[in-house]
Enzyme design. Structure first.
Site, PDB file in Angstrom:
ATOM      1  N   VAL A  20     127.673  79.317  35.290  1.00 13.91           N
ATOM      2  CA  VAL A  20     128.623  80.288  35.834  1.00 13.91           C
ATOM      3  C   VAL A  20     129.945  80.149  35.090  1.00 13.91           C
ATOM      4  O   VAL A  20     130.461  79.042  34.928  1.00 13.91           O
ATOM      5  CB  VAL A  20     128.861  80.052  37.350  1.00 13.91           C
ATOM      6  CG1 VAL A  20     129.973  80.966  37.871  1.00 13.91           C
ATOM      7  CG2 VAL A  20     127.584  80.265  38.143  1.00 13.91           C
ATOM      8  N   ALA A  80     134.198  76.924  34.195  1.00 14.58           N
ATOM      9  CA  ALA A  80     132.753  77.185  34.223  1.00 14.58           C
ATOM     10  C   ALA A  80     132.055  75.994  34.858  1.00 14.58           C
ATOM     11  O   ALA A  80     132.682  74.956  35.103  1.00 14.58           O
ATOM     12  CB  ALA A  80     132.229  77.385  32.803  1.00 14.58           C
ATOM     13  N   LYS A  81     130.797  76.132  35.144  1.00 14.54           N
ATOM     14  CA  LYS A  81     129.984  75.012  35.617  1.00 14.54           C
ATOM     15  C   LYS A  81     128.524  75.355  35.438  1.00 14.54           C
ATOM     16  O   LYS A  81     128.157  76.530  35.383  1.00 14.54           O
ATOM     17  CB  LYS A  81     130.262  74.739  37.100  1.00 14.54           C
ATOM     18  CG  LYS A  81     130.016  73.316  37.503  1.00 14.54           C
ATOM     19  CD  LYS A  81     131.166  72.403  37.113  1.00 14.54           C
ATOM     20  CE  LYS A  81     130.894  70.966  37.463  1.00 14.54           C
ATOM     21  NZ  LYS A  81     132.094  70.148  37.262  1.00 14.54           N
ATOM     22  N   GLY A  82     127.686  74.313  35.364  1.00 16.81           N
ATOM     23  CA  GLY A  82     126.249  74.535  35.239  1.00 16.81           C
ATOM     24  C   GLY A  82     125.486  73.554  36.096  1.00 16.81           C
ATOM     25  O   GLY A  82     126.017  72.520  36.501  1.00 16.81           O
TER      26      GLY A  82
END
Ligand code: NAD
Length: 434
Positions: free
Chosen positions: A74, A119-121
């Site tokens: 995201v 962001a992040k995953g």
């Protein structure tokens, strides 16, 4: 339906609502937006992540089976620069959690004023059930699945829960193999031998320590002689924070992790405990015999000066906030305190150094690593640690100034106001495309 069943269902709904990280991120955003009278259009932009990728991908397991895993990336906002944020491997990670973590990265990078968006995953998996080989295959295939979203100018992943420098090396290699050249700055938190930065492994814990030291100084407490500290989580963040605080004379009286807890009112020997965990199953503190056993939930009610949640989100909530007697909470983890718990802590007069400030040391040194990789020119550890301290001390005082300026009740709100001001200003300067 029976009255008690109805009540139980109601309680579950309230709990689920309180512990949905995305709901909580929106509550925090709206509160700060009101405090600074943020333009409604800008607020609306920031309530939506810019890009969301959900992917399912196959991985061949050691026994020849093919298992399908689900992953997310995201990008919340990129007004101030390329997106930046870690990758989490966890059995219960979901889209709302990754969206919240991405938004918190937008605010965190703005609080410390480094030129990134958020962001992040995440990948839904239980790393304890995967072999090293399976973890590598999973990492390669996940990297391939998100490859069009990432890049040194686009979005730069880093380690988070259950990921580490070795995983970052595999991500860097996968990206580089597909592009056809070695690209160091596509991820940060890499091994030092592969373009990682000195000081990155300890950076988040060091940052937690630096912000705690500033807050204690404000309360006229000397850091750290005799300061009693309890730490939830003994992974990258918790163990490095514990070690630095211990070396500086702090008394770590309790530590918990996913598997158990240990307690010693005279202070735990942290180098000893680190030695123990380096050899134990899952690197856990469970079974450490030089301290008393502690139930995991007991960590919150201990009579300490500082409580450091360094594990995961929602750990301080309506069910335990009232029991907390620490003078100061310093959030090593992301989102460890729910907004409802925040209200209780304000009433109790307990100060919280929020995640987006307290644990920003990690992304700050990741920024240094990215810069070093782009320039192919590497710094020594003293340079890294000095630059980190300068940024965090400055940010701590800027957040405190904003708290006074906008007359907000918590450092979290103040940090959010500071971040929102910066992100909104960037959006306004850039204008709306086309
Ligand atoms: P990690 O995987 O290295 O360690 C996590 C630790 O928390 C482990 O000791 C684990 O057993 C423990 N834990 C997990 N769930 C728990 C629970 N319910 N109760 C008690 N203990 C529990 O992860 P990490 O990198 O140290 O990250 C911890 C937190 O810090 C996360 O919220 C992460 O997003 C945040 N964070 C990490 C970094 C970083 O640089 N690694 C940077 C900023 C924020």
């Amino acid at each position: 339906m029976e009255k008690t069943t109805k009540k139980r269902i109601q309680k579950t709904i309230i709990k689920e609502h309180e512990t949905n990280p995305w709901n909580n991120a929106i509550i925090q955003l709206e509160k700060a937006a009101t405090s600074i009278s943020l333009d409604k259009n800008v607020l609306n932009i920031l309530k939506h992540p810019v890009r969301v990728l959900i992917t399912s991908f196959p991985v061949r397991m050691d026994d020849g089976r093919i298992e399908v895993f689900k992953g997310f990336r995201v990008q919340h906002n990129m007004a101030r620069g390329p997106c930046k944020g870690g990758i989490r491997f966890a059995p219960d990670v979901d889209l709302d959690e990754v969206k919240a973590l991405a938004a918190w990265m937008t605010w965190k990078t703005a609080v410390v004023n480094i030129p990134y968006g958020g962001a992040k995953g995440g990948v839904v998996c239980d790393p304890t059930l995967l072999s090293e080989n399976e973890k590598k295959h999973l990492t390669r295939r996940y990297t391939y699945s998100i490859i069009n979203m990432i890049g040194p100018n686009q979005d730069i992943p880093a380690p988070d829960m259950n990921t580490n420098p070795e995983i970052m090396a595999i991500m860097m290699d996968t990206y580089s193999m597909i592009r056809g050249y070695t690209q160091l700055s596509v991820v940060t938190g890499k091994p030092v031998e592969l373009g990682g930065s000195l000081g990155r492994t300890e950076a988040t814990g060091r940052g937690v320590f630096i912000t705690m030291e500033e807050a204690l100084r404000q309360q006229n407490l000397r850091c750290c002689d005799g300061i009693k500290i309890a730490i939830q989580g003994f992974g990258n963040v918790g163990s490095n924070f514990a070690n630095i605080a211990y070396q500086r004379g702090g008394r770590i009286i309790a530590v918990t992790d996913l598997y158990g807890g240990v307690y010693d009112p005279d202070g735990i020997n942290i180098p000893h405990l680190l030695e123990y965990t380096s050899k134990s199953q899952y690197h856990s503190i469970k079974g450490y015999s030089d301290a008393n056993e502690l139930e995991k939930h007991e960590i919150f009610a201990l009579p300490v000066d500082v409580l450091a949640p360094c594990a995961t989100q929602n750990q301080i909530n309506v069910s335990n906030a009232d029991d907390i007697s620490a003078k100061l909470i310093v959030e090593g983890a992301n989102g460890p305190t729910t907004p409802k718990a925040d209200e209780i802590l304000v009433e109790k007069g307990i100060e919280v150094i929020p995640d987006i400030l307290a644990n920003a040391g990690g992304v700050t040194v990741s920024y240094f690593e990215w810069v070093q990789g782009l320039q192919s020119f590497f710094w020594n550890e003293t340079q890294v640690n000095n630059a980190l301290k300068e940024i965090l001390v400055r940010s701590f005082h800027e957040v405190n100034q904003v708290k006074t300026k906008y007359n907000v009740d918590t450092l979290r709100s103040a940090a959010m106001c500071l971040a929102l001001k910066r992100v909104a200003h960037a959006i306004n300067l850039r204008g709306i495309f086309p």
